[in-house]
Each structure stands twice: as structure tokens, then as C-alpha cells.
Write an enzyme that holds these catalytic residues in place. Structure first.
Site, PDB file in Angstrom:
ATOM      1  CE  LYS A 235      -0.699   0.042   4.987  1.00 28.74           C
ATOM      2  NZ  LYS A 235      -1.323  -0.792   6.011  1.00 28.74           N
TER       3      LYS A 235
ATOM      4  NE  ARG B  46      -5.231  -0.036  11.965  1.00 26.90           N
ATOM      5  CZ  ARG B  46      -4.331  -0.192  10.988  1.00 26.90           C
ATOM      6  NH1 ARG B  46      -3.482   0.792  10.693  1.00 26.90           N
ATOM      7  NH2 ARG B  46      -4.256  -1.317  10.313  1.00 26.90           N
TER       8      ARG B  46
HETATM    9  C1  PLP Z   1      -0.511  -1.617   6.564  1.00 29.72           C
HETATM   10  C2  PLP Z   1      -0.906  -2.885   7.176  1.00 29.72           C
HETATM   11  C3  PLP Z   1       0.025  -3.933   7.286  1.00 29.72           C
HETATM   12  C4  PLP Z   1       1.480  -3.774   6.917  1.00 29.72           C
HETATM   13  O1  PLP Z   1       2.115  -3.066   7.956  1.00 29.72           O
HETATM   14  P1  PLP Z   1       3.707  -2.834   7.978  1.00 29.72           P
HETATM   15  O2  PLP Z   1       3.969  -2.232   9.313  1.00 29.72           O
HETATM   16  O3  PLP Z   1       4.017  -1.924   6.851  1.00 29.72           O
HETATM   17  O4  PLP Z   1       4.338  -4.154   7.831  1.00 29.72           O
HETATM   18  C5  PLP Z   1      -0.415  -5.136   7.809  1.00 29.72           C
HETATM   19  N1  PLP Z   1      -1.699  -5.304   8.195  1.00 29.72           N
HETATM   20  C6  PLP Z   1      -2.618  -4.331   8.124  1.00 29.72           C
HETATM   21  C7  PLP Z   1      -4.005  -4.591   8.574  1.00 29.72           C
HETATM   22  C8  PLP Z   1      -2.256  -3.087   7.609  1.00 29.72           C
HETATM   23  O5  PLP Z   1      -3.159  -2.105   7.552  1.00 29.72           O
END
Ligand code: PLP
Length: 378
Positions: A36, A131
Site C-alpha cells: 500500500k 485500531r
Molecule cells: C498496513 C498494514 C500492514 C502492513 O504493515 P507494515 O507495518 O508496513 O508491515 C499489515 N496489516 C494491516 C491490517 C495493515 O493495515
């Protein structure tokens, strides 16, 4: 080449992915590469898949749709709970989505039935970071309802720590996730394909000898892209932290007094780095301006080259001092990026993206090619 530009080194990204995939496979853990922060950049997705990443995670349905259109066939995971208004699109393009809401799940089931598809569900559990997530006490009832819905396949449970309150994965919360998985499997007489332990913040816990127990899946973005873990921003041993860097150009370089003069009010961007007060205001120092600002990047997340100090930033200017190595107009400087800086740069229409090294993996990317930074989902 134009500036500012993100320089993306695909061989280094390949190394990061391969290293993590191998390390985690030794512990029975599969990796979803979360793209992302790069808006699902196809070259990076191909690089990860070539390095053994088995599925791709994205937070926006637009990015998932673009990957499908580009011919990506591995499972695509929507890592954010679908908007009710987008369930049709989610079912049509994403293989699996993270979920926490029963109304959304009902709507996904209806959309999947209507489209004659099966949609995977990763049920997110709240384990302290506040969250997304269902509270553990509500889990059994939600699972029961999902199992009664046609056209949905429950992939298992997962959790996400670190992102909101910096809560660290540890023996307690990770143990809870494993215990909840086992309890649900026993209660409903089934086996879940995934027990999804988290994101890049889980890596220090694993590296310190944490027992994965039932955890067999992680969703990784930052560690693959920037070689760092998010909780303390420390480099992960054996990974490149400079696989993606930002190059900006100097547009002014002059010796100026080290202190501002005149009556002082607020600056245009409170919160961005400000000039510390220093003694000896008559002392002249070289200040340089780079054509880089809040419209391009999160300046607070820039790591300057050795010998350069960032004195401030506004919409379009980055103010630096570089005493050891005076700068001249037209010079370029290379900055390392935090995750927030990377995300902003990737989303800015003013920042180009270039590949800086030939990639020796199973796809063809040309040296030094530049992608126009206009929206790519048009
Ligand atoms: C963005 C996201 C990740 C990836 O997180 P990183 O810290 O970049 O590895 C994993 N799971 C969810 C639900 C996310 O929103």
C-alpha cells in the site's frame, strides 16, 4: 532526470523479500507483501512474487483492481475492512478481506452470492492497540454467524498491533491469538488456513525468540520496503534500508546569518522541523533550499545524507545546512525515508519514480526507466 524522484532499487527489494520469506518460512510463517505504501506498484509486486512472497495486501480497492487488470493472479488481500458502499467491488477483485463488522460481512456474503463467487474472510481481533478488531469475548458469536453465511470462507483470525498506539507484539498478546485460534477450531471442528499474527512490528518479537505457536502468517510492508521495524525504527539485520530513496535538487545556496531577524509569529507548518536557537547569531552559515516540501513528502520523515542538517520545511521548500560539504544550485541530494515519508512521496503527483538498477529476477525492468507520476488508475 527530473527531481524530486523516488529511486527504487528492485534488486535490493528482491533481497529484502527473499531474506524475510526464507527466515519466516523456517518458522512456518507465510508472507503477504503489503504494497500500500507504493500504491500497489506493479514492478515491486512482481519483484516480491519472484522472491517467494505468496500473496499481496493492499488497503484500497482501486489498487487491487489495478493489480487484477495487470494480470496478477496470486491471492489479493484487502487489509482494511471494506466500506459497505464497496462490497461489490471487493468481492469482484479481492480474494480475501480483513473484517470486523457483521453488517459488512452480511453484505459481502450477499454480493458474493450474487456474483457466484467465494470470498475469503480474515477476522481481525482487537488485542490492545485499539485500531481494528473484534473484542475476543465477541469472537465466537461472530464466527458462528460467518460459518452460517454462504459464499464466504473463513480464513482464520488475525490481529494488528503497533500502528495506532505502538503496542508491541509479545508473549501475552501473541499467545492470546494462538489460544483463540485453537479454541475456535475446537469449538467449531474446523482448521483455519491462517493465523495472521500481524505486521512488520512482529519481527523484533520473533527475532528475540518469540514462539510463533499457531501463527503461520504475517502481513509485511515496511520491513520489505525499508528494511526497518516500525516500533523503534531500527534496521533489521541483513536487510537494505536504502532500497528506496528520494532525490531532490538544490534551488538556492547562500551564506546567511544563522538566526532569523524581525518580530516572530507562527510558521506556516507547525510541527515540521524548526531551527533550534543557537548562540552567535552573527555567524554566517550556508543555507540551501531544495525543491521539496510538504506537497511532496513528510519532511519529518526524511533522513538526510551524512553532514546535512534539516532546518525546516514548508509546502515547497526544504531548508538545510550542510557545513561539511557546501551545496550549489543544481546539485542533487539523496534522502532516506521513513514509512510516512515514503507514503507521501508515492502519493504526490510531483514526485517521479525511477528504477536505478537492473533487476535480475524473472521479469524485465529497464535500467533507469522513469514512470510518469500521474494517476495510474484512470
Ligand atoms: C498496513 C498494514 C500492514 C502492513 O504493515 P507494515 O507495518 O508496513 O508491515 C499489515 N496489516 C494491516 C491490517 C495493515 O493495515
Amino acid at each position: 532526470m527530473s527531481a524530486p524522484r523516488l529511486e527504487i532499487n528492485l534488486p535490493k527489494l528482491h533481497h529484502n523479500a527473499r531474506t524475510l520469506v526464507r527466515r519466516l518460512a523456517a518458522q512456518g510463517i507465510a508472507v503477504t507483501g503489503v504494497s500500500k505504501a507504493t500504491l500497489g506498484m506493479l514492478e515491486i509486486v512482481h519483484t516480491w512474487l519472484g522472491a517467494g512472497v505468496g500473496s499481496i495486501g493492499e488497503s484500497r480497492i482501486e489498487a487491487i483492481e489495478a493489480l487484477v487488470r495487470s494480470g496478477i493472479t496470486v491471492p489479493l488481500l484487502l487489509v482494511r475492512s471494506p466500506m459497505l458502499s464497496q462490497v461489490d467491488r471487493v468481492v469482484a477483485s479481492a480474494s480475501i478481506s480483513c473484517n470486523t463488522d457483521i453488517d459488512v460481512l452480511n453484505a459481502l456474503a450477499a454480493a458474493a452470492k450474487q456474483q457466484g463467487r467465494c470470498h475469503g474472510v480474515l477476522l481481525m481481533v482487537e488485542l490492545g492497540d485499539l485500531r481494528e478488531g473484534i473484542l475476543p469475548a465477541d469472537l465466537e458469536s461472530v464466527v458462528q454467524q460467518i460459518l452460517a453465511m454462504s459464499n464466504l470462507q473463513l480464513m482464520g483470525i488475525g490481529t494488528n498491533l503497533g500502528c495506532q498506539h505502538g503496542i508491541a507484539p509479545n508473549v501475552e498478546n501473541m499467545g492470546d491469538l494462538s489460544r483463540l485460534t485453537t479454541a475456535l477450531e475446537q469449538r467449531f471442528h474446523l482448521t483455519f488456513p491462517w493465523c495472521s499474527g500481524g505486521n512488520s512490528a512482529n519481527l523484533p518479537w520473533l527475532a528475540d525468540g518469540g514462539d510463533p505457536a499457531r501463527i503461520n502468517h504475517l502481513r509485511l510492508g515496511e520491513a520489505l520496503l525499508l528494511g526497518r521495524e516500525p516500533l523503534h525504527r531500527t534496521a533489521i539485520p541483513g536487510l537494505h534500508t536504502d532500497a528506496i530513496s528520494l532525490v531532490a535538487e538544490v534551488i538556492e545556496a547562500k551564506h546567511k546569518p544563522s538566526q532569523p531577524w524581525g518580530e516572530r509569529g507562527r510558521t506556516s507548518f507547525d510541527g515540521s522541523p524548526t531551527a533550534p536557537r543557537r548562540e552567535g547569531s552573527s555567524q554566517r552559515v550556508q543555507r540551501a533550499l531544495l525543491a521539496l516540501g510538504e506537497q511532496d513528502v513528510d519532511p519529518a520523515g526524511l533522513i538526510p545524507p551524512q553532514g546535512t542538517v534539516i532546518r525546516g520545511a514548508s509546502s515547497d521548500h526544504l531548508v538545510v545546512e550542510s557545513p561539511g560539504q557546501p551545496l550549489a544550485v543544481g546539485d542533487e541530494q539523496r534522502y532516506q525515508l521513513s514509512y510516512s515519508a515514503l507514503l507521501r512521496a508515492m502519493t504526490s503527483p510531483f514526485v517521479d519514480r525511477c528504477f536505478v538498477d537492473r533487476c535480475f529476477v524473472d521479469h524485465d525492468v529497464v535500467d533507469g526507466s522513469c514512470i510518469a507520476s500521474s494517476a495510474r488508475w484512470g
